[in-house]
Every structure is written in structure tokens, then in C-alpha cells.
Design an enzyme around this catalytic site. Structure first.
Site, PDB file in Angstrom:
ATOM      1  N   LYS A  33       0.813  -1.226   0.000  1.00  0.00           N
ATOM      2  CA  LYS A  33       0.000   0.000   0.000  1.00  0.00           C
ATOM      3  C   LYS A  33       0.847   1.277   0.000  1.00  0.00           C
ATOM      4  CE  LYS A  33      -4.219  -1.749   2.119  1.00  0.00           C
ATOM      5  NZ  LYS A  33      -5.209  -1.561   3.188  1.00  0.00           N
TER       6      LYS A  33
ATOM      7  N   ASP B 152     -10.154   2.949   2.524  1.00  0.00           N
ATOM      8  CA  ASP B 152     -10.301   2.197   3.780  1.00  0.00           C
ATOM      9  C   ASP B 152     -11.058   2.995   4.844  1.00  0.00           C
ATOM     10  OD1 ASP B 152      -9.003  -0.133   2.972  1.00  0.00           O
ATOM     11  OD2 ASP B 152      -7.023   0.628   3.542  1.00  0.00           O
TER      12      ASP B 152
END
Ligand code: ATR
Length: 275
Positions: free
Chosen positions: A67, A104
Site C-alpha cells: 500500500k 479504507d
């Protein structure tokens, strides 16, 4: 219309639920999405991303451990990804530039607020952990304007660094850092963002943080009640949730970025819960 190609990249990736989630979204919306999982070698992320888009791929999800690399690789970043320092969604804009976003935090907030009816505005919120997962959700949590957000971590200095980083987004929220042992009053919402349960560990919190109306949310999910949620239940919590809804909600927001259509999440969460 022929299918357009999407994928999730990670290492390991075989247990990812993302292909299943996106195939349910595609079926529900009728969007021509084909979504696969790609295991990428630890030293091969940038090359794999380049190959994917050169071959006509339309969008990627990115998971552990890539990420931060996804964030660094991008030529443009959405505001919510900028501060998160990590990206879980990549696509190309009309100019062909690689865009990074992070869905997220929005996934967590939507699951809490929309799916579980939890009020974050004016709430006293305790967040456990100060790693990448927590950094990724702090911006969207602060946007909900809790009255306080206490960041507790094993390594207190890391929580302190995050508090400094997000100070300018805190608005009227009292944002503070501490160790696990310090909080001794009940919170309205407790969110576990540590990876302690991966080792079967529990953050050593005092039970005073839980009252009967405290909402407890573990960003992890598992078929059985998570270690952290079981601890909360044993100490008087009644409303405990795991991160399955967050997983589906972050996927839905990625799907919206790519396709311009926001899928319905409730039937997908239900389907996954029963699989
Ligand atoms: P992630 O991407 O899951 O956030 P990370 O960046 O490595 O992974 O962060 C892991 C988080 O879980 C950190 O807050 C870590 O605490 P430290 O900052 O003190 O390392 C926390 N953590 C991991 N194992 C833990 C354990 N056994 N007990 C308590 N906290 C733990």
C-alpha cells in the site's frame, strides 16, 4: 460488451475476498467487470503495476505489503490518500496518469455509521494502534467530528507522531496519544486497529474503557468472534462488530471510483458472512 480487467495485488493474496466481492458487485450492477487476484513478488510491485495497465487493465486494489509503494508510485493522489501515506486503489485518469486513492477510512466510517447506526459525531472515540491501518482511517474518522479521539498504542511515540500529523484535521476534536494502560473511563466507540490478534495477543487495556453502551469495532474479521471482540464481550460490551463490513464498503467505494456506480453492500456482506 467485453469485460474490463481489474485486480487486487498483494503478497500473499490467495485468501483475498476481493475477487468474490467484486464479482458480486458486477453481477448486481451489470457492470462488465472481470476481477482477479495477482500475487506479486516482494521486489516486483512497480513492474507488475506497469505491466497491468500496459496490458489494458483498468483498476487495481492494493493490499499488504504494497500500500505504501502504491502511494509512492502514483502521479496524482486523492486528498484522503495523501495524508494516509498509503493507497488501496489505483487507476488511470484521462491523461493517462496513475491516480492513487485510499477507500479504507470511508469503508470503516460507512460500516459504522450507515450499516450499524453508530453515531461518531460528538462521540468519545478510542482507537488502538498507530500503524499503517490506523493512519489510513484517521482522516475520515476525524471528518465525523467526534468530541475526542484518543489514540492508544504499545509504542506511545508512534501514536504521538500520528497525532501531530493529523492535528490540522482535528477541528474541534480533542486528539491525543497515550499508552494502553492510561485510559480509565468508558468510551462511546472503541476501534481496534492493531495487528495484535494476528499473534493471538490482546492490547492490555483496562476494562474500565467499556460500558454497556460502548460500541466495539475490530478492523480485523474472522469466522469466529475475534480475540479482541471476545475480550470486549467478556468485559460487558454488548455491541461488537468485526471488519467484514469495512472490507465490503472499501471495495464498494473503489468500484464507484472505477465505474461511477456505487453497489449495494448489504446483500454482499450477508453473502460473505454465510460463506
Ligand atoms: P498495519 O498495516 O496492520 O497497521 P503496522 O503498520 O505494522 O501494520 O502496525 C501494527 C500495529 O499493531 C502497531 O500499532 C503495533 O504497535 P507498535 O506500534 O507498538 O508496534 C500494533 N501491534 C502489533 N502487535 C501488537 C501486540 N502484540 N500488542 C499490541 N499492539 C500490537
Amino acid at each position: 460488451m467485453s469485460n474490463e480487467l481489474y485486480a487486487v495485488m498483494g503478497n500473499p493474496i490467495s485468501h483475498s475476498k476481493s475477487p468474490r466481492i467484486h464479482s458480486l458487485f458486477a453481477g448486481q450492477t451489470g457492470e462488465p467487470v472481470e476481477y482477479t487476484a495477482i500475487q506479486v513478488p516482494l521486489d516486483g510491485f512497480a513492474a507488475a503495476v506497469r505491466r497491468f495497465f500496459e496490458a489494458g487493465g483498468k483498476g487495481l486494489n492494493v493490499t499488504v505489503p504494497f500500500k505504501e509503494q502504491a502511494w509512492a508510485l502514483a502521479e496524482c493522489r486523492a486528498a484522503r490518500a495523501e495524508k494516509a501515506g498509503a493507497a488501496n486503489t489505483l487507476y488511470q485518469n484521462e491523461a493517462g496518469q496513475l491516480v492513487a486513492d485510499n477507500t479504507d477510512g470511508q469503508g470503516l466510517v460507512r460500516d459504522l455509521v450507515d450499516n450499524h447506526g453508530v453515531r461518531l459525531k460528538d462521540a468519545r472515540v478510542l482507537v488502538l494502534g498507530a500503524g499503517g491501518a490506523v493512519r489510513g482511517v484517521l482522516g475520515p474518522l476525524l471528518e465525523q467530528q467526534p468530541v475526542s479521539l484518543t489514540l492508544a498504542n504499545r509504542t506511545v511515540a508512534k501514536a504521538g507522531t500520528l497525532v501531530k500529523l493529523f492535528a490540522d484535521e482535528a477541528g474541534t476534536t480533542t486528539l491525543r496519544a497515550c499508552g494502553f494502560k492510561e485510559p480509565d473511563q468508558p468510551f462511546d466507540v472503541i476501534i481496534n486497529g492493531t495487528s495484535a490478534s494476528l499473534q493471538g495477543d490482546l492490547p492490555p487495556l483496562g476494562a474500565d474503557v467499556i460500558a454497556a453502551d460502548t460500541v466495539v469495532y475490530d478492523m480485523m474479521y474472522s469466522l469466529q468472534t475475534t480475540t479482541f471482540n471476545q475480550w470486549a464481550l467478556d468485559n460487558g460490551a454488548i455491541r461488537v462488530f468485526d471488519g467484514l463490513g469495512m472490507l465490503v464498503e472499501q471495495a464498494a467505494e473503489s468500484f464507484r471510483l472505477w465505474r461511477g456506480v456505487l453497489p449495494e453492500t448489504a446483500p454482499v456482506i450477508e453473502a460473505l458472512r454465510n460463506e
